[in-house]
Motif scaffolding. Structure first.
Motif, PDB file in Angstrom:
ATOM      1  N   ASP A 609       0.832  -1.200   0.000  1.00 29.21           N
ATOM      2  CA  ASP A 609       0.000   0.000   0.000  1.00 29.21           C
ATOM      3  C   ASP A 609       0.873   1.260   0.000  1.00 29.21           C
ATOM      4  O   ASP A 609       0.549   2.276  -0.636  1.00 29.21           O
ATOM      5  N   LEU A 610       2.010   1.187   0.711  1.00 28.93           N
ATOM      6  CA  LEU A 610       2.925   2.326   0.756  1.00 28.93           C
ATOM      7  C   LEU A 610       3.493   2.664  -0.616  1.00 28.93           C
ATOM      8  O   LEU A 610       3.849   3.820  -0.899  1.00 28.93           O
ATOM      9  N   SER A 611       3.631   1.675  -1.476  1.00 28.08           N
ATOM     10  CA  SER A 611       4.220   1.895  -2.807  1.00 28.08           C
ATOM     11  C   SER A 611       3.267   2.602  -3.757  1.00 28.08           C
ATOM     12  O   SER A 611       3.661   3.020  -4.844  1.00 28.08           O
ATOM     13  N   ARG A 612       1.999   2.765  -3.342  1.00 26.72           N
ATOM     14  CA  ARG A 612       1.006   3.436  -4.194  1.00 26.72           C
ATOM     15  C   ARG A 612       0.930   4.921  -3.838  1.00 26.72           C
ATOM     16  O   ARG A 612       1.284   5.324  -2.734  1.00 26.72           O
ATOM     17  N   PRO A 613       0.421   5.761  -4.742  1.00 24.93           N
ATOM     18  CA  PRO A 613       0.294   7.204  -4.455  1.00 24.93           C
ATOM     19  C   PRO A 613      -0.691   7.479  -3.319  1.00 24.93           C
ATOM     20  O   PRO A 613      -1.762   6.839  -3.255  1.00 24.93           O
ATOM     21  N   HIS A 614      -0.319   8.363  -2.362  1.00 27.09           N
ATOM     22  CA  HIS A 614      -1.186   8.706  -1.232  1.00 27.09           C
ATOM     23  C   HIS A 614      -0.989  10.171  -0.867  1.00 27.09           C
ATOM     24  O   HIS A 614       0.034  10.779  -1.212  1.00 27.09           O
ATOM     25  N   THR A 615      -1.936  10.700  -0.109  1.00 27.23           N
ATOM     26  CA  THR A 615      -1.759  12.037   0.473  1.00 27.23           C
ATOM     27  C   THR A 615      -0.739  11.925   1.603  1.00 27.23           C
ATOM     28  O   THR A 615      -0.420  10.817   2.066  1.00 27.23           O
ATOM     29  N   GLU A 618      -2.269  10.179   4.633  1.00 32.19           N
ATOM     30  CA  GLU A 618      -2.391   8.730   4.427  1.00 32.19           C
ATOM     31  C   GLU A 618      -1.026   8.061   4.530  1.00 32.19           C
ATOM     32  O   GLU A 618      -0.893   6.970   5.104  1.00 32.19           O
ATOM     33  N   GLN A 619       0.006   8.731   3.973  1.00 32.16           N
ATOM     34  CA  GLN A 619       1.366   8.178   4.014  1.00 32.16           C
ATOM     35  C   GLN A 619       1.836   8.043   5.467  1.00 32.16           C
ATOM     36  O   GLN A 619       2.442   7.034   5.845  1.00 32.16           O
ATOM     37  N   MET A 620       1.555   9.063   6.278  1.00 31.18           N
ATOM     38  CA  MET A 620       1.958   9.023   7.685  1.00 31.18           C
ATOM     39  C   MET A 620       1.250   7.891   8.434  1.00 31.18           C
ATOM     40  O   MET A 620       1.850   7.187   9.250  1.00 31.18           O
ATOM     41  N   THR A 621      -0.042   7.721   8.156  1.00 29.45           N
ATOM     42  CA  THR A 621      -0.811   6.647   8.800  1.00 29.45           C
ATOM     43  C   THR A 621      -0.222   5.289   8.456  1.00 29.45           C
ATOM     44  O   THR A 621      -0.071   4.410   9.327  1.00 29.45           O
ATOM     45  N   LEU A 622       0.134   5.107   7.197  1.00 29.28           N
ATOM     46  CA  LEU A 622       0.702   3.828   6.768  1.00 29.28           C
ATOM     47  C   LEU A 622       2.065   3.587   7.407  1.00 29.28           C
ATOM     48  O   LEU A 622       2.386   2.457   7.798  1.00 29.28           O
ATOM     49  N   LEU A 623       2.871   4.643   7.545  1.00 29.20           N
ATOM     50  CA  LEU A 623       4.182   4.501   8.191  1.00 29.20           C
ATOM     51  C   LEU A 623       4.030   4.141   9.666  1.00 29.20           C
ATOM     52  O   LEU A 623       4.765   3.306  10.199  1.00 29.20           O
ATOM     53  N   GLN A 624       3.080   4.798  10.340  1.00 28.32           N
ATOM     54  CA  GLN A 624       2.838   4.497  11.751  1.00 28.32           C
ATOM     55  C   GLN A 624       2.341   3.052  11.912  1.00 28.32           C
ATOM     56  O   GLN A 624       2.721   2.354  12.862  1.00 28.32           O
ATOM     57  N   THR A 625       1.482   2.627  10.990  1.00 20.48           N
ATOM     58  CA  THR A 625       0.994   1.238  11.012  1.00 20.48           C
ATOM     59  C   THR A 625       2.153   0.258  10.849  1.00 20.48           C
ATOM     60  O   THR A 625       2.243  -0.748  11.558  1.00 20.48           O
ATOM     61  N   HIS A 626       3.085   0.616   9.947  1.00 23.99           N
ATOM     62  CA  HIS A 626       4.250  -0.240   9.712  1.00 23.99           C
ATOM     63  C   HIS A 626       5.092  -0.366  10.984  1.00 23.99           C
ATOM     64  O   HIS A 626       5.523  -1.468  11.372  1.00 23.99           O
ATOM     65  N   GLN A 627       5.324   0.775  11.645  1.00 24.44           N
ATOM     66  CA  GLN A 627       6.132   0.757  12.864  1.00 24.44           C
ATOM     67  C   GLN A 627       5.461  -0.073  13.957  1.00 24.44           C
ATOM     68  O   GLN A 627       6.120  -0.839  14.672  1.00 24.44           O
TER      69      GLN A 627
END
Length: 646
Positions: A609-615, A618-627
């Motif tokens: 999901d991170l490899s796709r275009p995001h705002t 959204e990018q921050m949410t995905l990074l926090q989810t990853h951590q």
């Protein structure tokens, strides 16, 4: 339905070694028993029975199950029939739940007809084998036909005396009901007098798949132009012609073993072939095949070979029922007996080996044969040829199972060549018939009916078709199976002073999304329902569950790929730890790795999901989810005492 109390009694008395040992010669090997598998041909024993686990497993063909499923598989019984078989073996009185007065009356009538037919079969067989009239007329006729005493007794053949009411008199004296005698077809009312219906005829008992006599075929011996050659039992509560194939009781296991059913027309064809050692054969009685008969064959094999007379009538009879056989997914072949012979006369003429060889080398594909016959009949008539094209296209449209698509395309190619038409045009015609059927079915659906796809779980984002996706699914399922096995095996053991293992597992498995395999999840839910109801669930509870899918899943979990040698301790003079000694470690490990695999999948999905275009948000949410997921992964790895996850 059979009551739970009766089922429990049967379960308590079952001895898997006793039951399986009555069909398979077993030899003790360690804690288990070993024998030749009854479900496939093998020379080296790979069929293992565990008396402790009460299950069997063949490491050759993969068949496994419990005592009930063994009877169901070996004898081709339903669940209820298998239970009744075991009840009879262990002298358990079968109690059934309350049913309506109408249903009870039907059951009682069916039971009465079975009893009457059983008495009649014994009477007719006694007349044939022991009484002077039966021996002089009936037995001498059968001997002239070449039938041996062994096959006569096997098929329980009999003879009805010439006297007007010899059988009826005997039956009435034994207090059998006259109305039942008429309903069963054994007697008829003529001029207000009850008389025998099968006078002066050879009697062929017809059995159902459990071996009970459900009716009779009676063949005349003396020449009589006015009398029919055969008289058959009229349809009643237990004799429904469309559901019967003569000889199936005697052939079912051999059909299953050789994965092929030979279909002939008459009673004597079946008996002669059995006598010659060709036992995977049944008869249709010369009538058109019905859907029920085809499904009866399909219970044992997908391969049907029709062996009929080579004359015009035989060809016509063979072609009947083809479309239904195709719809049911059978692979149908045809063998026509030459020289105006039938299977009975031909096997006696050439012998068993030559007959087998003839059948094996003269099988014709049913559809191709149909094309050849239809084209021959059409000759040079263009209108008839066009009708043949439509007929064959409609036939091929009945091959409607997804797994048979390749077979259908191959038929389209071959038939187009034989019909001398373009393959693409013929393919379009077949598809036209398929669309018409689909439209016809859709027109019968209610307006508000949901789409067939509604309610289906969404597909995962990863590519399950790739090697990596397949391995991920496989490893996940192995972990799921390990957790469920631990629950079934150790659930009732102590986890700590206040909890059992089951309590701990249920606390850890709050999220059902941890499981992809719905069947395994069903096992957990069933276990939990029993546990919370105060029932102590064991593997045995699942083995004999009426839901055979649930039973099969648990049997597969409890299979025994190896066992510890009894000589190990003596040889090495050391203590050997058993799974029962380390069950806590196993539970912790299986739960931990199950969660770890799921977290790994979530991490992979999140990275995709991170490899796709995001705002930015959204990018921050995905990074926090990853951590967060990586932190959970580290904690699990620390608890499991490992640092590498493949």
């Amino acid at each position: 339905m059979i009551t739970q109390a009766t089922i429990q009694q049967i379960q308590n008395r079952i001895d898997i070694i006793d039951v399986v040992g009555s069909f398979v010669k077993l030899k003790k090997r360690g804690t288990n028993y070993l024998g030749l598998c009854p479900f496939h041909n093998e020379k080296t024993p790979s069929f293992t029975v565990s008396p402790n686990k009460e299950i069997y497993k063949c490491f050759g063909c993969g068949k496994s199950g419990n005592t009930i499923s063994f009877i169901m598989e070996h004898e081709k019984y339903s669940y209820v029939e298998a239970l009744k078989w075991l009840a009879n073996r262990y002298n358990v009185e079968v109690e059934e739940t309350e049913v309506s007065a109408e249903v009870r009356a039907q059951q009682q009538l069916a039971d009465s007809l079975y009893i009457v037919n059983g008495f009649a079969q014994q009477y007719f067989s006694k007349v044939l084998l022991e009484e002077e009239e039966g021996q002089d007329i009936g037995l001498s006729y059968l001997k002239e036909r070449g039938f041996t005493d062994t096959v006569i007794r096997k098929f329980q053949l009999g003879f009805c005396k010439e006297a007007r009411n010899a059988f009826v008199t005997e039956a009435i004296a034994k207090q059998y009901n006259s109305e039942l005698l008429v309903k069963s077809g054994l007697a008829a009312m003529r001029n207000d007098e009850l008389v025998d219906n099968y006078r002066g005829r050879i009697i062929f008992p017809v059995h159902n798949t459990t071996g009970k006599v459900i009716g009779f075929g009676a063949r005349i011996i003396k020449k009589n132009d006015r009398a029919p050659k055969y008289i058959n039992t009229p349809e009643n509560e237990i004799y429904i012609k469309s559901r019967i194939l003569y000889g199936m009781y005697f052939a079912r296991q051999v059909i299953d073993k050789f994965d092929e059913c030979l279909l002939v027309e008459g009673y004597t064809d079946v008996i002669s072939l059995h006598q010659a050692g060709i036992e995977n054969v049944v008869a249709s009685g010369g009538t058109s095949l019905t859907t029920e008969q085809i499904r009866l064959v399909r219970k044992y094999t997908q391969n049907l070979t029709i062996v009929y007379d080579g004359d015009a009538a035989g060809v016509k009879a063979a072609l009947r029922g083809l479309d239904m056989a195709l719809e049911e997914g059978l692979n149908v072949k045809l063998v026509l007996i030459p020289d105006k012979e039938d299977p009975d006369s031909y096997v006696n003429k050439v012998g068993p080996d030559a007959f087998r060889e003839f059948v094996a080398s003269n099988k014709k594909d049913f559809i191709i044969f149909q094309v050849e016959v239809a084209l021959k009949d059409a000759g040079n008539d263009s209108q008839k040829k066009a009708a043949v094209v439509n007929q064959i296209a409609e036939t091929l449209s009945r091959i409607n199972k997804a797994e048979d698509f390749t077979k259908q395309q191959d038929y389209i190619r071959q038939c187009a060549q034989l019909l001398k038409i373009e393959e693409s045009g013929f393919n379009n015609l077949v598809n036209k018939f398929i669309r018409e059927k689909v439209n016809k079915l859709e027109s019968k659906w209610p307006v508000d009916q949901s789409s067939p796809d509604d309610g289906m779980p969404p597909l995962p984002d990863f590519d399950a078709g790739s090697d990596d996706g397949f391995q991920l699914l496989l490893k996940d399922e192995l972990q799921e199976r390990a957790v469920v096995r631990a629950l079934v095996e150790f659930g009732l053991k102590a986890w700590n002073d206040s909890q059992k293992v089951a309590d701990h597992i249920f606390e850890e498995l709050v999220d059902e999304d941890l499981f992809d395999n719905q069947q395994l999840l069903d096992v957990i839910k069933t276990y939990k329902a029993w546990y919370e109801a105060g029932i102590e669930p064991t593997a045995k509870n699942f083995y004999y569950h009426e839901n055979q899918e649930l039973s099969a899943v648990v049997v597969s979990l409890m299979e025994f790929p190896y066992e510890l040698s009894e000589k190990w301790k003596d040889k090495f003079q050391m203590a050997v730890s058993q799974r029962d000694d380390t069950y806590r470690e196993e539970v912790i490990s299986t739960l931990g790795y199950l969660k770890l695999r799921k977290i790994k999948r979530l991490i992979d999905e999140n990275q995709q999901d991170l490899s796709r275009p995001h705002t930015i948000e959204e990018q921050m949410t995905l990074l926090q989810t990853h951590q967060a997921l990586k932190q959970m992964e580290r904690e699990l790895l620390q608890n499991l005492g490992t640092v590498i996850v493949k």
